[in-house]
Write a protein that holds these residues in place. Structure first.
Motif, mmCIF file in Angstrom:
data_model
loop_
_atom_site.group_PDB
_atom_site.id
_atom_site.type_symbol
_atom_site.label_atom_id
_atom_site.label_comp_id
_atom_site.label_asym_id
_atom_site.label_seq_id
_atom_site.Cartn_x
_atom_site.Cartn_y
_atom_site.Cartn_z
ATOM 1 N N ASP A 223 -14.789 2.670 8.151
ATOM 2 C CA ASP A 223 -14.243 4.092 8.061
ATOM 3 C C ASP A 223 -13.178 4.376 7.205
ATOM 4 N N LEU A 224 -13.521 5.361 6.302
ATOM 5 C CA LEU A 224 -12.403 5.507 5.284
ATOM 6 C C LEU A 224 -11.996 7.140 5.675
ATOM 7 N N SER A 225 -10.786 7.537 5.161
ATOM 8 C CA SER A 225 -10.216 8.706 5.263
ATOM 9 C C SER A 225 -10.753 9.591 4.208
ATOM 10 N N TRP A 226 -11.697 10.411 4.077
ATOM 11 C CA TRP A 226 -12.236 10.921 3.035
ATOM 12 C C TRP A 226 -11.471 12.097 2.387
ATOM 13 N N PHE A 227 -11.189 12.480 1.023
ATOM 14 C CA PHE A 227 -10.859 13.487 0.459
ATOM 15 C C PHE A 227 -11.789 14.756 0.628
ATOM 16 N N GLU A 251 -1.901 0.721 -1.559
ATOM 17 C CA GLU A 251 -1.406 0.210 -0.177
ATOM 18 C C GLU A 251 0.073 0.016 -0.270
ATOM 19 N N GLN A 252 0.751 -0.251 -1.409
ATOM 20 C CA GLN A 252 2.080 -0.443 -1.486
ATOM 21 C C GLN A 252 2.683 0.958 -1.691
ATOM 22 N N VAL A 253 2.367 1.583 -2.525
ATOM 23 C CA VAL A 253 2.848 2.997 -2.646
ATOM 24 C C VAL A 253 3.078 3.935 -1.677
ATOM 25 N N SER A 254 1.827 3.969 -0.646
ATOM 26 C CA SER A 254 1.678 4.772 0.260
ATOM 27 C C SER A 254 2.449 4.307 1.312
ATOM 28 N N HIS A 255 2.829 3.209 1.320
ATOM 29 C CA HIS A 255 3.886 2.421 2.241
ATOM 30 C C HIS A 255 5.115 3.238 2.278
ATOM 31 N N TYR A 256 5.599 3.906 1.466
ATOM 32 C CA TYR A 256 6.701 4.709 1.333
ATOM 33 C C TYR A 256 6.729 6.189 1.561
ATOM 34 N N GLY A 257 5.606 6.725 2.090
ATOM 35 C CA GLY A 257 5.225 7.961 2.418
ATOM 36 C C GLY A 257 4.585 8.771 1.269
ATOM 37 N N ILE A 258 4.323 8.105 0.199
ATOM 38 C CA ILE A 258 3.855 9.223 -1.140
ATOM 39 C C ILE A 258 2.451 9.230 -0.723
ATOM 40 N N LYS A 259 2.033 10.263 -1.027
ATOM 41 C CA LYS A 259 0.697 10.900 -0.953
ATOM 42 C C LYS A 259 -0.454 10.300 -1.968
ATOM 43 N N LYS A 323 -10.353 -7.372 0.540
ATOM 44 C CA LYS A 323 -10.846 -5.843 0.428
ATOM 45 C C LYS A 323 -10.479 -5.061 1.992
ATOM 46 N N THR A 324 -11.124 -5.764 2.818
ATOM 47 C CA THR A 324 -11.070 -5.062 4.149
ATOM 48 C C THR A 324 -9.530 -5.067 4.531
ATOM 49 N N ASN A 329 -5.057 -1.421 5.543
ATOM 50 C CA ASN A 329 -3.622 -1.086 5.244
ATOM 51 C C ASN A 329 -3.465 0.557 4.558
ATOM 52 N N CYS A 330 -4.267 0.580 3.744
ATOM 53 C CA CYS A 330 -4.487 1.979 3.186
ATOM 54 C C CYS A 330 -4.553 2.849 3.796
ATOM 55 N N VAL A 331 -5.701 2.691 4.840
ATOM 56 C CA VAL A 331 -6.085 3.721 5.970
ATOM 57 C C VAL A 331 -4.822 3.844 6.785
ATOM 58 N N SER A 332 -4.248 2.999 7.235
ATOM 59 C CA SER A 332 -3.058 3.191 8.026
ATOM 60 C C SER A 332 -1.888 3.826 7.399
ATOM 61 N N ASN A 333 -1.776 3.831 6.149
ATOM 62 C CA ASN A 333 -0.797 4.611 5.376
ATOM 63 C C ASN A 333 -1.312 5.890 5.005
#
Length: 471
Positions: A223-227, A251-259, A323-324, A329-333
């Protein structure tokens, strides 16, 4: 010469060997090694006719030499101690994984040189008298060789000292290689012939060039978070492509709160490529649970006479796991995903935007193109002469392939197999390729022929032809 034969072995795997005589000395030495009990470091002696086999066992290896029975025990064991020191200094832990005769080209010369020194140089005995182990050597019992050979297993020792010095191990090595390759080819032909009923027709791999991938595109159940276009958001970063590079960046960039938003025609598709990694690098990235197969060491065949062993673990990536993990991590961020193909990238003074094939537009402060080398979105202010990497890989089932299961072949640059293919050999000398081999088990292996970089790009058919020649 007093010392006539020497060998370094890991149990029954001969790593290096030299014989100053002809006959069956090597065969008898290997039989002795085969029958030795499993013990820690030790010294043993076995007599046969007018000769004594001296054995030093240390660091998980056996160092054996044969000498005349009149030569005593002190100097032969001093010779073995010297060989042990030199061998471990040169090869160390690599010896615990190396295949048969891996060190023979280099170390047989050392066995020969030190054999001559300890056999004929008076200073060798003078130096060794002061060693602490002299008293221990005197206490070693000399057993008859029949003590370790089973009844009916006795071998007559045949030694012909009239011949000039020669290294019989080299001829044995070449013959065993030929036999191994012949069995590999025979097994491969048998396997491909079995598959003729399933649509794979092969004669000496002749139609290998026409094989098509059997695996079908596979998607992850995730389950992804879709645009949502109706929200008309403006992202800090939009990433084109959800390959390993694109997802790791998100994953890495979003960890710092970047959209972040990732755009890809099929974000949940399993990657088709085979990926290999140095295990220590994945450990530093906290991805050590993602390889599905690891090898404790790697080797590089530079040519037919030179091989390098790297005491560094290598792994094959499980594409689903990696990939999973990145998607989780991306969805979590709070990374958003959009399933579409990008048609155009537009830049303005303070923001950029991408237009997709579904009519949607995504705005962002920064757009990163992670869609691969064929992308048309990156523009250059002057013509560029690109270098290209290209590869062709197969996952093959085979009855007993000839690769060691504890080693990954990082690069095999040998080209002697192209001797009957003058056209291929000439091209290979201009733009060389190497074979990459991942033995998964005794009957499953991943093979890949790779052009590391070339200008212009090497044709895909050329790569496949070279793989056929390797097989």
């Amino acid at each position: 010469m007093a010392i006539l034969y020497a060998v370094v072995a890991r149990r029954t795997v001969v790593l290096a060997e030299f014989s100053a005589v002809t006959g069956n000395t090597g065969a008898l030495a290997r039989r002795i090694l085969e029958k030795l009990p499993e013990e820690a470091d030790s010294r043993l002696c076995f007599s046969q006719d007018r000769y004594i086999f001296h054995i030093l066992r240390s660091d998980g290896l056996s160092f054996l030499c044969m000498a005349n029975d009149t030569f005593g025990r002190r100097i032969p064991f001093s010779y073995l101690e010297d060989i042990h020191m030199r061998f471990m200094k040169n090869y160390g832990r690599v010896a615990h994984y190396a295949p048969a005769y891996a060190m023979n080209d280099e170390f047989s010369r050392v066995l020969h040189q030190q054999m001559e020194f300890f056999s004929s140089n008076p200073s060798a005995d003078t130096l060794n008298r002061v060693r602490a182990e002299v008293g221990e050597i005197r206490t070693i019992m000399v057993e008859n060789i029949e003590k370790i050979l089973e009844r009916g297993d006795r071998i007559e020792l045949l030694v012909d000292k009239t011949e000039t010095m020669q290294d019989g191990a080299f001829h044995f090595k070449k013959q065993s290689k030929r036999l191994r390759r012949a069995l590999w080819m025979k097994n491969a032909k048998l396997l491909t012939s079995r598959k003729t009923h399933h649509g794979i027709y092969s004669s000496k791999f002749g139609n290998f060039l026409n094989l098509k991938p059997e695996s079908k595109p596979e998607c992850l159940d995730f389950d992804l978070s879709w645009f949502n276009p109706s929200d008309r958001p403006c992202f800090d970063v939009t990433i084109i492509g959800t390959g390993p590079g694109g997802l790791r960046l998100a994953e890495q960039v979003s960890h710092y709160g970047i959209k972040v938003c990732c755009v890809d025609p099929s974000p949940l598709s399993v990657w088709p490529n085979n990926y290999g990694v140095w295990v220590d690098e994945f450990e530093s990235l906290r991805l050590v649970d993602c390889p599905d197969k690891m090898w404790p060491m790697t080797c590089v065949y530079i040519d037919d006479h030179k091989t390098k062993y790297l005491d560094r673990p290598y792994g094959r990536v499980c594409r689903k796991k990696l990939k999973t993990k990145l998607l989780e991590n991306c969805v979590s961020n709070s990374v958003k995903f959009h399933k579409a193909k990008v048609w155009q990238v537009k830049h303005q003074e303070f923001e950029s935007a991408i237009e997709c094939d579904d009519g949607s537009e995504l705005k962002a402060s920064l757009i990163v193109d992670a869609s691969g080398f064929a992308s048309s979105f990156v523009e250059y202010d002057k013509p560029r002469n690109h270098g290209y990497q290209i590869a062709h890989g197969i996952l093959a089932e085979i009855d007993n392939h000839p690769f060691d299961l504890d080693k990954m072949v990082r690069m095999d640059w040998r080209d002697s197999h192209l001797g009957n293919e003058p056209y291929l050999r000439a091209n290979n000398s201009k733009i060389p390729t190497f074979l990459y081999a991942m033995p998964c088990d005794s009957s499953l292996i991943f093979l890949e022929e790779t052009s590391l970089v070339s200008r212009p790009v090497l044709s895909y058919m050329e790569i496949k032809r070279r793989m056929v020649a390797s097989l």
